[in-house]
Write a protein that holds these residues in place. Structure first.
Motif, PDB file in Angstrom:
ATOM      1  N   LEU A 161       0.716  -1.051   0.136  1.00 20.82           N
ATOM      2  CA  LEU A 161      -0.089   0.165  -0.025  1.00 20.82           C
ATOM      3  C   LEU A 161       0.742   1.267  -0.072  1.00 20.82           C
ATOM      4  CD1 LEU A 161      -2.639   1.806   0.412  1.00 20.82           C
ATOM      5  CD2 LEU A 161      -2.406   0.977   2.836  1.00 20.82           C
ATOM      6  N   ALA A 162       1.911   1.220   0.686  1.00 22.34           N
ATOM      7  CA  ALA A 162       2.641   2.660   0.857  1.00 22.34           C
ATOM      8  C   ALA A 162       3.141   3.299  -0.482  1.00 22.34           C
ATOM      9  CB  ALA A 162       3.974   2.292   1.937  1.00 22.34           C
ATOM     10  N   PRO A 163       3.725   2.426  -1.190  1.00 22.79           N
ATOM     11  CA  PRO A 163       4.095   3.129  -2.505  1.00 22.79           C
ATOM     12  C   PRO A 163       2.807   4.005  -3.199  1.00 22.79           C
ATOM     13  CG  PRO A 163       5.099   0.949  -2.339  1.00 22.79           C
ATOM     14  CD  PRO A 163       4.158   1.093  -1.145  1.00 22.79           C
ATOM     15  N   VAL A 164       1.695   3.225  -3.316  1.00 26.46           N
ATOM     16  CA  VAL A 164       0.517   4.139  -3.964  1.00 26.46           C
ATOM     17  C   VAL A 164       0.342   5.214  -3.172  1.00 26.46           C
ATOM     18  CG1 VAL A 164      -1.819   3.686  -4.566  1.00 26.46           C
ATOM     19  CG2 VAL A 164      -0.146   1.610  -4.459  1.00 26.46           C
ATOM     20  N   LEU A 165       0.501   5.020  -1.900  1.00 29.72           N
ATOM     21  CA  LEU A 165      -0.092   6.385  -1.008  1.00 29.72           C
ATOM     22  C   LEU A 165       0.925   7.526  -1.463  1.00 29.72           C
ATOM     23  CD1 LEU A 165      -1.150   4.936   2.294  1.00 29.72           C
ATOM     24  CD2 LEU A 165      -2.619   5.402   0.319  1.00 29.72           C
ATOM     25  N   ASP A 166       2.435   7.154  -1.301  1.00 24.90           N
ATOM     26  CA  ASP A 166       3.414   8.118  -2.048  1.00 24.90           C
ATOM     27  C   ASP A 166       3.012   8.562  -3.198  1.00 24.90           C
ATOM     28  OD1 ASP A 166       4.892   7.478   0.779  1.00 24.90           O
ATOM     29  OD2 ASP A 166       6.271   6.440  -0.277  1.00 24.90           O
ATOM     30  N   SER A 167       2.673   7.793  -4.377  1.00 24.15           N
ATOM     31  CA  SER A 167       2.519   8.308  -5.508  1.00 24.15           C
ATOM     32  C   SER A 167       1.461   9.300  -5.317  1.00 24.15           C
ATOM     33  CB  SER A 167       1.974   7.247  -6.534  1.00 24.15           C
ATOM     34  OG  SER A 167       3.268   6.337  -6.811  1.00 24.15           O
ATOM     35  N   LEU A 168       0.234   9.092  -4.810  1.00 17.94           N
ATOM     36  CA  LEU A 168      -0.803  10.196  -4.663  1.00 17.94           C
ATOM     37  C   LEU A 168      -0.355  11.350  -3.887  1.00 17.94           C
ATOM     38  CD1 LEU A 168      -3.662   7.406  -3.421  1.00 17.94           C
ATOM     39  CD2 LEU A 168      -3.694   8.938  -5.572  1.00 17.94           C
ATOM     40  N   ARG A 169       0.426  11.270  -2.918  1.00 14.54           N
ATOM     41  CA  ARG A 169       1.005  12.592  -2.338  1.00 14.54           C
ATOM     42  C   ARG A 169       1.769  13.158  -3.236  1.00 14.54           C
ATOM     43  NH1 ARG A 169       2.507   8.945   1.856  1.00 14.54           N
ATOM     44  NH2 ARG A 169       1.281   9.142   3.958  1.00 14.54           N
ATOM     45  N   TYR A 170       2.577  12.590  -4.013  1.00 11.72           N
ATOM     46  CA  TYR A 170       3.514  13.027  -5.142  1.00 11.72           C
ATOM     47  C   TYR A 170       2.752  13.759  -6.061  1.00 11.72           C
ATOM     48  CZ  TYR A 170       6.691  13.804  -8.939  1.00 11.72           C
ATOM     49  OH  TYR A 170       7.382  14.029 -10.016  1.00 11.72           O
ATOM     50  N   LEU A 171       1.568  13.269  -6.460  1.00 10.91           N
ATOM     51  CA  LEU A 171       0.635  14.063  -7.589  1.00 10.91           C
ATOM     52  C   LEU A 171       0.001  15.188  -7.046  1.00 10.91           C
ATOM     53  CD1 LEU A 171      -0.776  10.576  -9.066  1.00 10.91           C
ATOM     54  CD2 LEU A 171       0.534  12.524 -10.449  1.00 10.91           C
ATOM     55  N   LYS A 172      -0.346  15.208  -5.738  1.00  9.58           N
ATOM     56  CA  LYS A 172      -0.824  16.316  -5.268  1.00  9.58           C
ATOM     57  C   LYS A 172      -0.111  17.703  -5.101  1.00  9.58           C
ATOM     58  CE  LYS A 172      -4.293  18.763  -3.368  1.00  9.58           C
ATOM     59  NZ  LYS A 172      -5.375  19.466  -4.072  1.00  9.58           N
ATOM     60  N   HIS A 173       0.820  17.203  -4.379  1.00  9.29           N
ATOM     61  CA  HIS A 173       1.938  18.180  -3.813  1.00  9.29           C
ATOM     62  C   HIS A 173       3.195  18.601  -4.691  1.00  9.29           C
ATOM     63  CE1 HIS A 173      -0.429  18.128  -0.261  1.00  9.29           C
ATOM     64  NE2 HIS A 173      -0.297  16.765  -0.159  1.00  9.29           N
ATOM     65  N   GLU A 174       3.319  17.912  -5.758  1.00 11.63           N
ATOM     66  CA  GLU A 174       4.571  18.105  -6.405  1.00 11.63           C
ATOM     67  C   GLU A 174       4.618  18.008  -7.883  1.00 11.63           C
ATOM     68  OE1 GLU A 174       8.177  16.240  -5.106  1.00 11.63           O
ATOM     69  OE2 GLU A 174       7.273  15.259  -3.409  1.00 11.63           O
ATOM     70  N   THR A 175       3.183  17.912  -8.270  1.00 15.66           N
ATOM     71  CA  THR A 175       2.911  17.949  -9.971  1.00 15.66           C
ATOM     72  C   THR A 175       1.637  18.877 -10.045  1.00 15.66           C
ATOM     73  OG1 THR A 175       1.358  16.244 -10.124  1.00 15.66           O
ATOM     74  CG2 THR A 175       3.542  15.559  -9.954  1.00 15.66           C
ATOM     75  N   GLN A 176       1.413  19.225 -11.518  1.00 16.79           N
ATOM     76  CA  GLN A 176       0.288  20.058 -11.906  1.00 16.79           C
ATOM     77  C   GLN A 176      -0.503  18.937 -12.613  1.00 16.79           C
ATOM     78  OE1 GLN A 176      -0.360  23.282 -11.279  1.00 16.79           O
ATOM     79  NE2 GLN A 176       1.528  23.083  -9.881  1.00 16.79           N
ATOM     80  N   VAL A 177      -0.439  17.695 -12.620  1.00 21.01           N
ATOM     81  CA  VAL A 177      -1.261  16.542 -12.915  1.00 21.01           C
ATOM     82  C   VAL A 177      -2.521  16.726 -12.663  1.00 21.01           C
ATOM     83  CG1 VAL A 177      -1.696  14.206 -13.667  1.00 21.01           C
ATOM     84  CG2 VAL A 177       0.925  15.150 -13.659  1.00 21.01           C
ATOM     85  N   TRP A 178      -3.719  16.713 -13.285  1.00 20.14           N
ATOM     86  CA  TRP A 178      -5.021  16.791 -12.696  1.00 20.14           C
ATOM     87  C   TRP A 178      -5.211  15.007 -12.652  1.00 20.14           C
ATOM     88  CZ3 TRP A 178      -8.352  18.653 -10.265  1.00 20.14           C
ATOM     89  CH2 TRP A 178      -9.674  18.110  -9.859  1.00 20.14           C
ATOM     90  N   PHE A 179      -5.728  14.731 -11.242  1.00 17.05           N
ATOM     91  CA  PHE A 179      -5.849  13.328 -11.014  1.00 17.05           C
ATOM     92  C   PHE A 179      -7.136  13.127 -10.113  1.00 17.05           C
ATOM     93  CE2 PHE A 179      -3.740  14.704  -7.051  1.00 17.05           C
ATOM     94  CZ  PHE A 179      -4.132  13.816  -6.217  1.00 17.05           C
ATOM     95  N   GLU A 180      -7.604  11.863 -10.443  1.00 17.33           N
ATOM     96  CA  GLU A 180      -8.774  11.300  -9.700  1.00 17.33           C
ATOM     97  C   GLU A 180      -8.607   9.954  -9.233  1.00 17.33           C
ATOM     98  OE1 GLU A 180     -12.572  12.036 -11.837  1.00 17.33           O
ATOM     99  OE2 GLU A 180     -11.766  14.049 -12.840  1.00 17.33           O
ATOM    100  N   ILE A 181      -9.327   9.247  -8.164  1.00 20.79           N
ATOM    101  CA  ILE A 181      -9.052   8.389  -7.687  1.00 20.79           C
ATOM    102  C   ILE A 181     -10.031   7.306  -7.600  1.00 20.79           C
ATOM    103  CG2 ILE A 181      -8.518   7.314  -5.333  1.00 20.79           C
ATOM    104  CD1 ILE A 181      -7.355   9.767  -4.421  1.00 20.79           C
ATOM    105  N   THR A 182     -10.025   6.009  -8.169  1.00 23.79           N
ATOM    106  CA  THR A 182     -10.903   4.987  -8.093  1.00 23.79           C
ATOM    107  C   THR A 182     -10.792   3.880  -7.000  1.00 23.79           C
ATOM    108  OG1 THR A 182     -11.473   5.497 -10.451  1.00 23.79           O
ATOM    109  CG2 THR A 182     -12.078   3.285  -9.762  1.00 23.79           C
ATOM    110  N   THR A 183     -11.642   3.317  -6.384  1.00 18.59           N
ATOM    111  CA  THR A 183     -11.626   2.277  -5.616  1.00 18.59           C
ATOM    112  C   THR A 183     -12.792   1.223  -5.869  1.00 18.59           C
ATOM    113  OG1 THR A 183     -10.687   3.291  -3.659  1.00 18.59           O
ATOM    114  CG2 THR A 183     -11.770   1.398  -3.216  1.00 18.59           C
ATOM    115  N   LEU A 184     -12.391   0.244  -6.677  1.00 21.26           N
ATOM    116  CA  LEU A 184     -13.428  -0.860  -6.722  1.00 21.26           C
ATOM    117  C   LEU A 184     -13.717  -1.525  -5.431  1.00 21.26           C
ATOM    118  CD1 LEU A 184     -14.590  -2.644  -9.230  1.00 21.26           C
ATOM    119  CD2 LEU A 184     -12.726  -4.257  -8.829  1.00 21.26           C
TER     120      LEU A 184
END
Length: 358
Positions: A201-224
């Motif tokens: 799990l931890a690497p995925v959470l790190d990627s989400l933090r990275y996208l939010k705080h260090e990029t301008q990439v627009w992103f959304e989250i999906t949970t099945l």
């Protein structure tokens, strides 16, 4: 790059003291002898380095509605040229694209296209973006980034549909080529990721933090939501609290319905009550844009203003109805709605159109 045989060199790897090479693209860090492939199947040890074996090859090309990715706040109503390759770096027992992502047959990669051909096809078909999807694009990042560069030369945007399972250094390079992403947060316990997905799990959470705080990439989250596996109120409460605390209230969150597939044929479909419970938990944590998917629910698939409560974008099975945005703001109260919006929505609708490179 020399891609005459669909094999190209990569640069995320290191030698061990023996005759093994370690692929450092993702947290799996597969240790490979000469000629052996990683768990993802498309990256292999060859000539003392790691190569990508699927450059320029695809399982097919299709124009989809952008809402299918799903992305609800990124150029709504527009067509997106979508493609994937074979393989995956996770081993999810519930995979709903398993015929592609779990393929170990190069015959899966029956379609061929150069980055320039794909960018040109997107332009010719009126696609506003190109999506790397169906399997995780991080494993074919060299190809994806070359396609992204060709698309950007034609003012076509790029979308990654990904599990975010990637190491920090390649992550920076990969997302630098993306305009938008949908990140699959598969659950919120280490036990689920380890037992069901073959990852952590931890690497995925790190990627989400990275996208939010260090990029301008627009992103959304999906949970099945899988009944009995990742849908407990306790787990969903923890996940929504983390999203609110770490990412803020404006990241769109999609809860989607599971159907029995691959190695989880014994599980029932997700009941509507579970989706609505998850939505309520997310809303209770202050998340502004919470959607349900893989079911027919116009109300909970639509976008509502978090300030005045008015309907902004109506969605019915990928078909847009009411549009109440003006310059990216609620036309009723003026609240700025986060995302990538134009003054008018696209008119692609729910069509799914297979296309060929000629």
């Amino acid at each position: 790059m020399d891609n005459s045989d669909n094999t190209v060199a990569t640069h995320y790897w290191r030698h061990l003291d023996n005759d093994h090479v370690v692929c450092t693209l993702c947290p799996r860090e597969c240790e490979l002898r000469e000629g052996k492939r990683g768990v993802c199947y498309v990256r292999m040890a060859q000539g003392g380095e790691i190569v990508l074996t699927s450059y320029g090859r695809s399982s097919g090309f299709c124009i989809d509605p952008i809402e299918k990715k799903p992305l609800h706040h990124f150029l709504p109503g527009t067509p997106v040229l979508s493609f994937g390759t074979a393989g995956c770096n996770l081993t999810c027992a519930f995979c709903q694209n398993w015929d592609i992502s779990k393929s170990r047959h190069m015959e899966t990669l029956s379609a061929a296209a150069t980055p320039e051909q794909l960018a040109k096809l997107a332009e010719q078909t009126g696609s506003r973006s190109v999506a790397f999807t169906y399997n995780d694009p991080v494993i074919f990042m060299e190809y994806a980034l070359d396609v992204a560069a060709a698309c950007h030369e034609r003012s076509i945007k790029t979308v990654a549909v990904t599990a975010g399972y990637i190491n920090p250094e390649p992550r920076r390079e990969f997302f630098a080529g993306m305009d938008a992403a949908n990140v699959d947060l598969k659950g919120f316990t280490e036990a689920f990721y380890h037992r069901i997905c073959g990852g952590h799990l931890a690497p995925v959470l790190d990627s989400l933090r990275y996208l939010k705080h260090e990029t301008q990439v627009w992103f959304e989250i999906t949970t099945l939501l899988i009944p009995g596996e990742n849908d407990s109120p306790v787990e969903l409460d923890a996940m929504c609290r983390w999203i609110s605390d770490e990412l803020g209230p404006d990241v769109p969150l999609h809860f989607t319905a599971f159907h029995p597939d691959f190695h989880m044929l014994d599980k029932p479909r997700t009941p509507m009550s579970s989706l609505l419970q998850a939505r309520d938990i997310a809303k209770a944590h202050g998340l502004h844009y919470v959607y349900v998917g893989n079911v027919h629910d116009v109300k909970d698939g639509s976008t509502w203003c978090p300030s005045c409560g008015e309907l902004l974008i109506e969605r019915d099975a990928y078909r847009l109805g009411t549009w109440a945005l003006q310059h990216g703001c609620c036309q009723h109260c003026g609240t700025k709605i986060p995302g990538v919006f134009e003054d008018y929505p696209g008119k692609w609708g729910p069509r799914r159109l297979p296309v060929e490179i000629k």
